[in-house]
Design an enzyme around this catalytic site. Structure first.
Site, PDB file in Angstrom:
ATOM      1  N   ARG A  61       0.834  -1.202   0.000  1.00 11.73           N
ATOM      2  CA  ARG A  61       0.000   0.000   0.000  1.00 11.73           C
ATOM      3  C   ARG A  61       0.868   1.252   0.000  1.00 11.73           C
ATOM      4  O   ARG A  61       2.022   1.235   0.351  1.00 11.73           O
ATOM      5  CB  ARG A  61      -0.898   0.021   1.243  1.00 11.73           C
ATOM      6  CG  ARG A  61      -2.043  -0.977   1.212  1.00 11.73           C
ATOM      7  CD  ARG A  61      -2.899  -0.843   2.453  1.00 11.73           C
ATOM      8  NE  ARG A  61      -3.549   0.461   2.538  1.00 11.73           N
ATOM      9  CZ  ARG A  61      -3.284   1.375   3.463  1.00 11.73           C
ATOM     10  NH1 ARG A  61      -2.364   1.156   4.384  1.00 11.73           N
ATOM     11  NH2 ARG A  61      -3.937   2.511   3.475  1.00 11.73           N
TER      12      ARG A  61
ATOM     13  N   LYS B 124       5.066  -7.095  11.526  1.00 18.49           N
ATOM     14  CA  LYS B 124       4.280  -7.362  10.329  1.00 18.49           C
ATOM     15  C   LYS B 124       4.619  -8.738   9.751  1.00 18.49           C
ATOM     16  O   LYS B 124       5.779  -9.068   9.527  1.00 18.49           O
ATOM     17  CB  LYS B 124       4.527  -6.281   9.277  1.00 18.49           C
ATOM     18  CG  LYS B 124       3.627  -6.416   8.046  1.00 18.49           C
ATOM     19  CD  LYS B 124       3.651  -5.159   7.208  1.00 18.49           C
ATOM     20  CE  LYS B 124       2.768  -5.281   5.974  1.00 18.49           C
ATOM     21  NZ  LYS B 124       2.684  -4.025   5.207  1.00 18.49           N
TER      22      LYS B 124
ATOM     23  N   ARG C  51      -1.356   4.131  13.494  1.00  9.15           N
ATOM     24  CA  ARG C  51      -0.235   3.928  14.425  1.00  9.15           C
ATOM     25  C   ARG C  51      -0.748   3.930  15.863  1.00  9.15           C
ATOM     26  O   ARG C  51      -1.697   4.649  16.188  1.00  9.15           O
ATOM     27  CB  ARG C  51       0.802   5.059  14.290  1.00  9.15           C
ATOM     28  CG  ARG C  51       1.474   5.142  12.930  1.00  9.15           C
ATOM     29  CD  ARG C  51       2.542   4.080  12.785  1.00  9.15           C
ATOM     30  NE  ARG C  51       3.303   4.277  11.550  1.00  9.15           N
ATOM     31  CZ  ARG C  51       2.978   3.798  10.369  1.00  9.15           C
ATOM     32  NH1 ARG C  51       1.856   3.096  10.255  1.00  9.15           N
ATOM     33  NH2 ARG C  51       3.739   4.007   9.325  1.00  9.15           N
TER      34      ARG C  51
END
Length: 325
Positions: free
Chosen positions: A121, A186, A322
């Site tokens: 993204r 991630k 975040r």
């Protein structure tokens, strides 16, 4: 001699002499040596021992179309129009976008051993070392327009997490709008690109990336904490072919139902996996920062952000989420 043929002979992790390789491939030893010299450009570590030959330490877990097809559940297999597994491509999304749209209600799949220009993204590059992770896209044509596909990326995230759980890999959480996390690192992500009419037939290309056994050298350009399935599985992740079959086993039926059912059946399942539920967060969009408390998602897949002025829906796009503090 195709480089892919050489890689497949070395994928077992055993030593192969240059002479034997040359004989098997029908080329000179010099030609073999030249191709071996190119493997490191693919990020493949090669070991050479005098008198024994060459090997790839630990071997390579190459995607096997027959193994994928054999492990694919019947319900998903009935929705599959095409399964293409390629050695190298700019990106699996781009490869499908270059094709004409397929028939409504059936999926075209492109998986690759390596991406030369993998994308995430917000225009970010996606680290794509050879045969180490999973890079796959599914092209799907919906009879409904793009407006009916709100929340699709979130539903795909749920499908990926559930596919991993089916393989015994628990502890995966979701970060709005389309990241998979293990702990605070991630593990994977989703990138959906659409074309077509807002109200008429619409094609979605659903790109998915999962870190399987990420080499440290390949991850040097990643600008955030990351992890992989090898770490999550204690060193022994499932084979990439089995992983691909498990992912398609969840994602193809999801795409088959989503046009008529929408995001609603997936909403509670997404919120059960929400990594930031009830936490103070910031939403970043360009130079704009909006603070609040993450309160799940609404029926359209928008983030429900509790701010000082009330509950506010935040839609996907060029935004980033975040934790505060």
């Amino acid at each position: 001699m195709a480089q892919a043929d050489l890689i497949r002979r070395l994928a077992d992790g055993e030593f192969h002499s240059g002479e034997v390789l040359a004989g098997e491939l029908g080329v000179s030893r010099t030609a073999v040596w030249k191709q071996l010299a190119h493997l490191e450009a693919l990020g493949i570590t090669l070991e050479s021992v005098r008198g024994r030959g060459y090997r790839i330490p630990g071997g390579l877990d190459l995607l096997d179309p027959a193994a994928v097809q054999a492990a694919l559940p019947a319900a998903a297999a009935s929705l599959l129009e095409q399964l293409a597994i390629v050695d190298s491509v700019d990106s699996t999304n781009a490869a499908l976008l270059r094709e004409a749209p397929g028939p409504v209600g059936r999926g075209r799949v492109c998986a690759a051993e390596r991406q030369l220009a993998g994308r995430g993204r917000r225009g970010r590059s996606w680290a794509s070392p050879f045969a180490r992770n999973l890079y796959v896209s599914v092209g799907w044509t919906f009879a409904q327009g793009a407006a009916a596909l709100e929340g699709l990326s979130l539903a795909v995230g749920v499908a990926l997490a559930e596919a991993l759980a089916d393989l015994g890999l628990a502890g995966v959480a979701l970060k709005w709008p389309n990241d998979l996390l293990a702990g605070d690192a991630k593990l994977g992500g989703v990138l959906i690109e659409m074309s077509g009419d807002a109200d008429g037939p619409c094609r979605a290309v659903v790109g998915m990336g999962l870190n399987v056994r990420m080499p440290e050298a390949a991850a040097s350009a990643i600008d955030q904490p990351w992890t992989d399935l090898a770490t999550l599985a204690g060193g022994t992740p499932p084979s990439r072919s089995l992983l691909l079959a498990a992912v398609l086993g969840q994602v193809l039926p999801l795409l088959g139902r989503f046009g008529s059912e929408g995001f609603d059946p997936w909403r509670a399942r997404w919120e059960a996996l929400d990594a930031f539920a009830g936490e103070p967060v910031q939403v970043l969009s360009g130079e704009t920062r909006l603070a609040g408390i993450a309160r799940g998602v609404d029926e359209r897949g928008a983030l429900r952000l509790e701010t000082t002025t009330g509950l506010r829906p935040i839609y996907g796009g060029e935004v980033s989420l975040r934790r505060r503090g």
